[in-house]
Design an enzyme around this catalytic site. Structure first.
Site, PDB file in Angstrom:
ATOM      1  CG  HIS A 174      -2.028  -1.010   1.122  1.00  0.00           C
ATOM      2  ND1 HIS A 174      -3.046  -0.923   0.207  1.00  0.00           N
ATOM      3  CD2 HIS A 174      -2.256  -2.137   1.828  1.00  0.00           C
ATOM      4  CE1 HIS A 174      -3.867  -1.959   0.350  1.00  0.00           C
ATOM      5  NE2 HIS A 174      -3.403  -2.708   1.324  1.00  0.00           N
TER       6      HIS A 174
ATOM      7  CG  ASP B  97      -8.239  -6.168   2.697  1.00  0.00           C
ATOM      8  OD1 ASP B  97      -8.874  -5.286   2.095  1.00  0.00           O
ATOM      9  OD2 ASP B  97      -6.998  -6.182   2.748  1.00  0.00           O
TER      10      ASP B  97
ATOM     11  CD  GLU C 101      -5.369  -9.781   2.434  1.00  0.00           C
ATOM     12  OE1 GLU C 101      -5.396  -8.737   3.115  1.00  0.00           O
ATOM     13  OE2 GLU C 101      -4.476 -10.008   1.597  1.00  0.00           O
TER      14      GLU C 101
END
Length: 255
Positions: A46, A176, A150
Site C-alpha cells: 500500500h 479486508d 483476508e
C-alpha cells in the site's frame, strides 16, 4: 547473516508487537524501534516504497534491534527474491487463498532443499563475505514467512494453508475480511468474531502463530487476550495523523 529475534520470541510462545510503515524515512523506523516495537512491517503493498528505499529502512530497523518484515506487493517469485536479497528478515504476503499459493511462496523464499530461491550473494549474504552453504542453511532457518488470510476464499482454505510447512504466521487482515463478508470496516461484528475464533483455532492447531492488525494499543491488548501473538498496531501515517489531530483539538477557538 541475521538472527531472527522475532521468530525466536514467537516460537517461545510470547506475544510480539509491531507497526506498519509506508513513509520512506529511516527516521520513522528508528523512532519505532526506540519506542519499543519488536518488529516493523515495511509496507510495499500500500506504500510507494521501492526495493532500494526498502533496503535503507531495513538497515534502520536492524540498527535498533527491531525485526524488519516487508509486506510485498504480490507473491511473484521475483518480488519475493528481491525483497529477501536486500535483507528483509521475513516477508508478509497478501491474498494467499489456497495451499498452492502458500506453497509457491515458500518455494520462492527458501533455498534448496526446502525451496528454489534464486542464488546470489547480495546484502542478505553479506555480499559474499560468508560461506555460501552456511548462508543458505541459516537463511532457511531464520527467514520468516507470514501469509494473509483476508477473504472468504482464504478462510475456506485455511486448514490447508496452515498445513504448509515453513509458514510461520497466519495474519488475519480484519478490514479486508470484513469487506469480503459484506460488513466493511465492522471488525468487531459477530461475523468477524466467528472468523477470529476460527483463525486462532486453526492456526494454533497447526502449530503456527496467529497474527492480526489493530489500530491502537487498547485493541492490541484485547486481541492478545484472545490469543493473537503477532500483532501490528496501526501505521506511521495514521498514528501521526491521530497525534496531530489530538493536539490541534486542544486549542481553543479564541487562539
Amino acid at each position: 547473516m541475521f538472527s531472527n529475534r522475532l521468530k525466536k520470541k514467537l516460537k517461545a510462545g510470547r506475544t510480539a508487537f509491531g507497526t506498519f510503515v509506508v513513509i520512506n524515512s529511516p527516521d520513522i523506523i528508528e523512532i519505532a524501534g526506540l519506542s519499543g516495537f519488536d518488529f516493523v512491517i515495511i509496507d510495499t503493498e500500500h506504500g510507494p516504497l521501492s526495493v532500494e528505499s526498502t533496503q535503507h529502512l531495513i538497515r534502520a530497523a536492524e540498527l535498533h534491534d527491531m525485526t524488519p518484515i516487508v509486506r510485498v506487493s504480490d507473491a511473484a517469485p521475483t518480488t519475493i527474491l528481491r525483497t529477501l536479497d536486500v535483507g528483509a528478515h521475513g516477508i508478509q504476503v497478501p491474498q494467499i487463498n489456497d495451499r498452492e499459493s502458500a506453497a509457491a511462496v515458500i518455494n520462492g523464499a527458501k533455498y534448496f532443499p526446502i525451496g528454489n530461491r534464486g542464488i546470489a550473494m547480495p546484502r542478505s549474504a553479506r555480499y559474499g563475505t560468508i560461506d555460501p552453504l552456511t548462508y543458505f542453511e541459516k537463511s532457511n532457518e531464520e527467514t520468516m514467512v507470514i501469509v494473509h488470510c483476508e477473504n472468504r476464499q482464504g478462510l475456506a482454505n485455511l486448514e490447508a494453508i496452515a498445513a504448509v510447512p515453513e509458514v510461520d504466521v497466519i495474519f488475519l487482515g480484519p478490514f479486508d475480511m470484513s469487506q469480503s463478508l459484506g460488513i466493511p470496516g465492522q471488525v468487531y461484528h459477530p461475523l468477524m468474531d466467528e472468523v477470529v475464533e476460527k483463525v486462532i483455532q486453526v492456526t494454533t492447531d497447526a502449530g503456527k502463530v496467529p497474527g492480526i492488525f489493530v489500530t491502537d494499543g487498547q485493541q492490541a491488548q484485547r486481541r492478545a487476550a484472545q490469543g493473537f501473538k503477532y500483532i501490528a498496531i496501526g501505521m506511521d501515517t495514521t498514528l501521526l495523523a491521530k497525534i496531530y489531530k489530538t493536539e490541534i483539538s486542544k486549542l481553543s477557538e479564541s487562539v
